[in-house]
Design a protein around this motif. Structure first.
Motif, PDB file in Angstrom:
ATOM      1  N   ASN A  35      -7.476 -92.797   4.629  1.00 50.75           N
ATOM      2  CA  ASN A  35      -8.825 -93.720   4.343  1.00 50.75           C
ATOM      3  C   ASN A  35      -8.929 -94.290   2.822  1.00 50.75           C
ATOM      4  O   ASN A  35      -9.081 -93.528   2.066  1.00 50.75           O
ATOM      5  CB  ASN A  35      -9.882 -92.414   4.564  1.00 50.75           C
ATOM      6  CG  ASN A  35     -11.384 -93.402   4.296  1.00 50.75           C
ATOM      7  OD1 ASN A  35     -11.376 -94.448   4.792  1.00 50.75           O
ATOM      8  ND2 ASN A  35     -12.217 -92.666   3.688  1.00 50.75           N
ATOM      9  N   TYR A  50     -19.787 -98.548   3.346  1.00 53.98           N
ATOM     10  CA  TYR A  50     -18.924 -98.587   4.324  1.00 53.98           C
ATOM     11  C   TYR A  50     -18.001 -97.352   4.139  1.00 53.98           C
ATOM     12  O   TYR A  50     -18.084 -96.569   5.255  1.00 53.98           O
ATOM     13  CB  TYR A  50     -17.912 -99.938   4.317  1.00 53.98           C
ATOM     14  CG  TYR A  50     -17.224-100.211   5.557  1.00 53.98           C
ATOM     15  CD1 TYR A  50     -17.661-100.565   6.647  1.00 53.98           C
ATOM     16  CD2 TYR A  50     -15.823 -99.749   5.447  1.00 53.98           C
ATOM     17  CE1 TYR A  50     -16.849-100.745   7.741  1.00 53.98           C
ATOM     18  CE2 TYR A  50     -15.037 -99.653   6.546  1.00 53.98           C
ATOM     19  CZ  TYR A  50     -15.589-100.422   7.905  1.00 53.98           C
ATOM     20  OH  TYR A  50     -14.998-100.536   9.061  1.00 53.98           O
ATOM     21  N   LYS A  54     -17.852 -93.995   6.902  1.00 53.07           N
ATOM     22  CA  LYS A  54     -16.669 -93.361   7.315  1.00 53.07           C
ATOM     23  C   LYS A  54     -16.545 -92.012   7.214  1.00 53.07           C
ATOM     24  O   LYS A  54     -16.172 -90.987   8.015  1.00 53.07           O
ATOM     25  CB  LYS A  54     -15.368 -94.029   6.685  1.00 53.07           C
ATOM     26  CG  LYS A  54     -15.383 -95.619   7.206  1.00 53.07           C
ATOM     27  CD  LYS A  54     -13.678 -96.197   6.967  1.00 53.07           C
ATOM     28  CE  LYS A  54     -13.659 -96.372   5.202  1.00 53.07           C
ATOM     29  NZ  LYS A  54     -12.448 -96.805   5.054  1.00 53.07           N
ATOM     30  N   THR A  76      -8.985 -89.340   1.677  1.00 50.32           N
ATOM     31  CA  THR A  76      -9.728 -90.418   1.210  1.00 50.32           C
ATOM     32  C   THR A  76      -9.210 -90.865   0.011  1.00 50.32           C
ATOM     33  O   THR A  76      -9.110 -89.810  -1.091  1.00 50.32           O
ATOM     34  CB  THR A  76     -11.302 -90.222   1.082  1.00 50.32           C
ATOM     35  OG1 THR A  76     -12.044 -90.017   2.451  1.00 50.32           O
ATOM     36  CG2 THR A  76     -12.196 -91.357   0.365  1.00 50.32           C
ATOM     37  N   GLN A 101      -7.864 -95.750   8.189  1.00 52.66           N
ATOM     38  CA  GLN A 101      -9.205 -96.436   7.891  1.00 52.66           C
ATOM     39  C   GLN A 101      -8.983 -97.347   6.878  1.00 52.66           C
ATOM     40  O   GLN A 101      -8.944 -96.726   5.652  1.00 52.66           O
ATOM     41  CB  GLN A 101     -10.223 -95.475   8.006  1.00 52.66           C
ATOM     42  CG  GLN A 101     -10.547 -95.056   9.228  1.00 52.66           C
ATOM     43  CD  GLN A 101     -11.225 -95.807  10.200  1.00 52.66           C
ATOM     44  OE1 GLN A 101     -11.941 -96.826   9.704  1.00 52.66           O
ATOM     45  NE2 GLN A 101     -11.177 -95.455  11.772  1.00 52.66           N
ATOM     46  N   TRP A 103      -9.451-100.966   4.315  1.00 48.19           N
ATOM     47  CA  TRP A 103     -10.475-101.727   3.520  1.00 48.19           C
ATOM     48  C   TRP A 103     -10.116-103.122   3.312  1.00 48.19           C
ATOM     49  O   TRP A 103     -10.496-104.166   4.269  1.00 48.19           O
ATOM     50  CB  TRP A 103     -10.859-101.120   2.287  1.00 48.19           C
ATOM     51  CG  TRP A 103     -11.802-101.792   1.518  1.00 48.19           C
ATOM     52  CD1 TRP A 103     -11.981-102.264   0.264  1.00 48.19           C
ATOM     53  CD2 TRP A 103     -13.287-101.926   1.860  1.00 48.19           C
ATOM     54  NE1 TRP A 103     -13.033-103.089   0.031  1.00 48.19           N
ATOM     55  CE2 TRP A 103     -13.950-102.861   0.990  1.00 48.19           C
ATOM     56  CE3 TRP A 103     -14.047-101.758   3.089  1.00 48.19           C
ATOM     57  CZ2 TRP A 103     -15.286-103.265   0.833  1.00 48.19           C
ATOM     58  CZ3 TRP A 103     -15.343-102.056   3.089  1.00 48.19           C
ATOM     59  CH2 TRP A 103     -16.093-102.932   2.134  1.00 48.19           C
ATOM     60  N   GLY A 326     -19.147 -98.410   9.243  1.00 46.90           N
ATOM     61  CA  GLY A 326     -18.276 -97.865   8.827  1.00 46.90           C
ATOM     62  C   GLY A 326     -18.168 -96.433   9.881  1.00 46.90           C
ATOM     63  O   GLY A 326     -17.214 -95.964  10.104  1.00 46.90           O
ATOM     64  N   ILE A 327     -19.485 -96.273  10.280  1.00 52.76           N
ATOM     65  CA  ILE A 327     -19.664 -95.206  11.299  1.00 52.76           C
ATOM     66  C   ILE A 327     -18.749 -95.609  12.653  1.00 52.76           C
ATOM     67  O   ILE A 327     -18.112 -94.708  13.274  1.00 52.76           O
ATOM     68  CB  ILE A 327     -20.944 -94.836  11.496  1.00 52.76           C
ATOM     69  CG1 ILE A 327     -21.573 -94.043  10.375  1.00 52.76           C
ATOM     70  CG2 ILE A 327     -21.031 -93.852  12.803  1.00 52.76           C
ATOM     71  CD1 ILE A 327     -23.072 -93.864  10.582  1.00 52.76           C
ATOM     72  N   SER A 329     -16.482 -97.751  12.919  1.00 53.13           N
ATOM     73  CA  SER A 329     -15.162 -97.871  12.971  1.00 53.13           C
ATOM     74  C   SER A 329     -14.261 -96.491  13.104  1.00 53.13           C
ATOM     75  O   SER A 329     -13.427 -96.330  13.910  1.00 53.13           O
ATOM     76  CB  SER A 329     -14.453 -98.436  11.419  1.00 53.13           C
ATOM     77  OG  SER A 329     -13.135 -98.508  11.128  1.00 53.13           O
ATOM     78  N   VAL A 330     -15.027 -95.505  12.387  1.00 50.13           N
ATOM     79  CA  VAL A 330     -14.483 -93.999  12.420  1.00 50.13           C
ATOM     80  C   VAL A 330     -14.512 -93.734  14.204  1.00 50.13           C
ATOM     81  O   VAL A 330     -13.709 -93.149  14.808  1.00 50.13           O
ATOM     82  CB  VAL A 330     -15.281 -93.170  11.772  1.00 50.13           C
ATOM     83  CG1 VAL A 330     -14.820 -91.818  12.247  1.00 50.13           C
ATOM     84  CG2 VAL A 330     -14.605 -93.302  10.145  1.00 50.13           C
TER      85      VAL A 330
END
Length: 429
Positions: A35, A50, A54, A76, A101, A103, A326-327, A329-330
């Motif tokens: 991440n 964002y 995630k 992360t 994930q 950016w 962001g949510i 995408s996950v």
């Protein structure tokens, strides 16, 4: 020069490291997922929202059964929007992670060949059109990007929607000449991504395209740029940078007085811009990629549940629209993982295959929040529907965004909802 040399060295280092075989992760440490976030760099104003979306989403998933009982081991890394740092992090991750994930545009584009070679699906917050051509068939595609899945409408398609609105707006105004359009942004992969495509489409729609005006991604005093904008006679100006520098630009142009309609991309305008720029942000037209915090749609209750897992701030704090994205995408990744787990195992190729399992689909439980995505092996333009809004600011917004919205000091109104055609010549551009 040192920055360029460091980037080149990192690319050589990655290339020399060779391929790694992927296998299904064991249950002991969970499903390893990288991440990349920007919490401290030039895009951190939007990156934090964002990135927190995630992180909170994974916390909720792990607390609610994970992926068929397997938790996600979310690794992360704050790379501060530094491409060379992102490449170094990838070198560490690649023998282990089954998905990433991502950016920014610069780092995502720099990693295209590596994630394809290592077969690691890359769910990015960069929506550069260069990332949407999995086979490299588009006439202007930089390179094939088979393992990249941008999690929103491409920057080029978003700009095409904005220009469609601007053309209609000009007709309604009864303009007696061709409207004038100008692209504004930094000399950087992210703001440059839709520049050529946008200018070409503007000409197609009958705009006079003016020379681009540069301003940095780092906030500053942009009065000189605003004076140039005023002197150009532009009617519509597209702000290609992220919200941090756009706040400065809007304030500077408000100070010197610029009679122009500003347009902004999906990272360039939000509730925080309206709060910080005040009346200078009134009337900006922008792209919005998900439901807003507190909007009465199915799935918002789940968003609030996810926010309750936050370790960084209270659950009821207002979240800007980027948090919801962001949510999303996950959760797109999670649903692909659930399918992959039952169809060959939790590895990169199967997660990639899962993205094509249905022609059009949304994350379970978040349909009205995230919208529908549609990917095929030949076309990764997953989101062709673009929603255009106008922001408004009435009076002085307070320190609390939620309260300012509740009393009507700031808000948004939808002005266009359009499906962008999937022209073959627009693939990857």
């Amino acid at each position: 020069m040192n920055r360029i040399m460091a980037l080149a060295a990192a690319l050589v280092w990655l290339a020399a490291s060779g391929c790694s075989e992927q296998s299904e992760p064991g249950n002991q440490n969970g499903i390893p997922v990288g991440n990349l976030v920007d919490f401290t760099g030039r895009t951190s104003l939007v990156g934090k929202e964002y990135g927190e979306g995630k992180v909170d989403a994974v916390e909720w998933i792990n607390a609610n059964g994970g992926v068929n009982g397997k938790r996600i081991d979310f690794r992360t890394e704050d790379y501060s929007y530094d491409v060379s740092r992102a490449l170094a992090v990838y070198k560490r991750w690649k023998p282990q992670v089954v998905a990433i994930q991502g950016w920014g545009t610069g780092d995502t584009e720099a990693l295209v060949d590596f994630v394809a070679r290592d077969r690691i699906p890359y769910f990015s917050a960069s929506y550069a059109a260069h990332l949407t051509d999995p086979e490299g068939r588009g006439p202007r595609t930089k390179k094939a990007a088979p393992y990249n899945f941008p999690m929103g409408p491409s920057y080029s398609d978003s700009l095409r929607a904005l220009l469609q609105w601007a053309a209609a707006d000009w007709r309604e105004r009864g303009g007696g000449r061709a409207p004038r359009y100008v692209h504004m942004g930094d000399n950087h992969p992210y703001p440059d991504a839709p520049k050529a495509a946008g200018e070409a489409y503007a000409r197609e729609l009958g705009f006079e395209v003016l020379p681009a005006i540069g301003y940095t991604l780092t906030p500053g005093d942009f009065k000189a740029q605003c004076l140039s904008l005023r002197e150009s006679g532009a009617d519509y100006a597209f702000l290609a940078n992220t919200s941090g520098s756009n706040i400065s630009l809007l304030k500077s142009c408000h100070t010197v007085g610029v009679p122009v309609q500003f347009l902004a991309n999906i990272w360039g305008f939000d509730e925080y811009v309206m709060q910080a720029a005040g009346e200078a942000a009134d009337g900006v037209v922008f792209v919005l990629g998900s439901a807003r915090w507190g909007e009465e749609v199915p799935g918002m209750a789940l968003v609030r549940e996810i926010a309750s897992h936050s370790k960084s701030r209270p659950a009821d704090d207002y979240r800007a629209v980027h948090y919801m994205r962001g949510i999303c995408s996950v959760f797109f990744m999670r649903d692909a993982m659930i399918w992959a787990d039952g169809n060959g195992g939790l590895n990169g190729p199967n997660i990639k295959r899962a993205m094509y399992r249905e022609e059009t689909w949304s994350p379970k439980g978040l349909e009205a929040v995230c919208g529908e995505g549609s990917w095929s092996t030949a076309d990764h333009r997953g989101f062709s529907r673009v929603q255009v809004y106008r922001g408004f600011v009435k009076g002085a917004p307070g320190a609390n965004i939620g309260a300012s919205i509740a009393r009507g000091a700031i808000g948004v109104r939808k002005i266009l909802d359009v499906e962008i055609e999937r022209r073959a010549e627009w693939l990857g551009w």
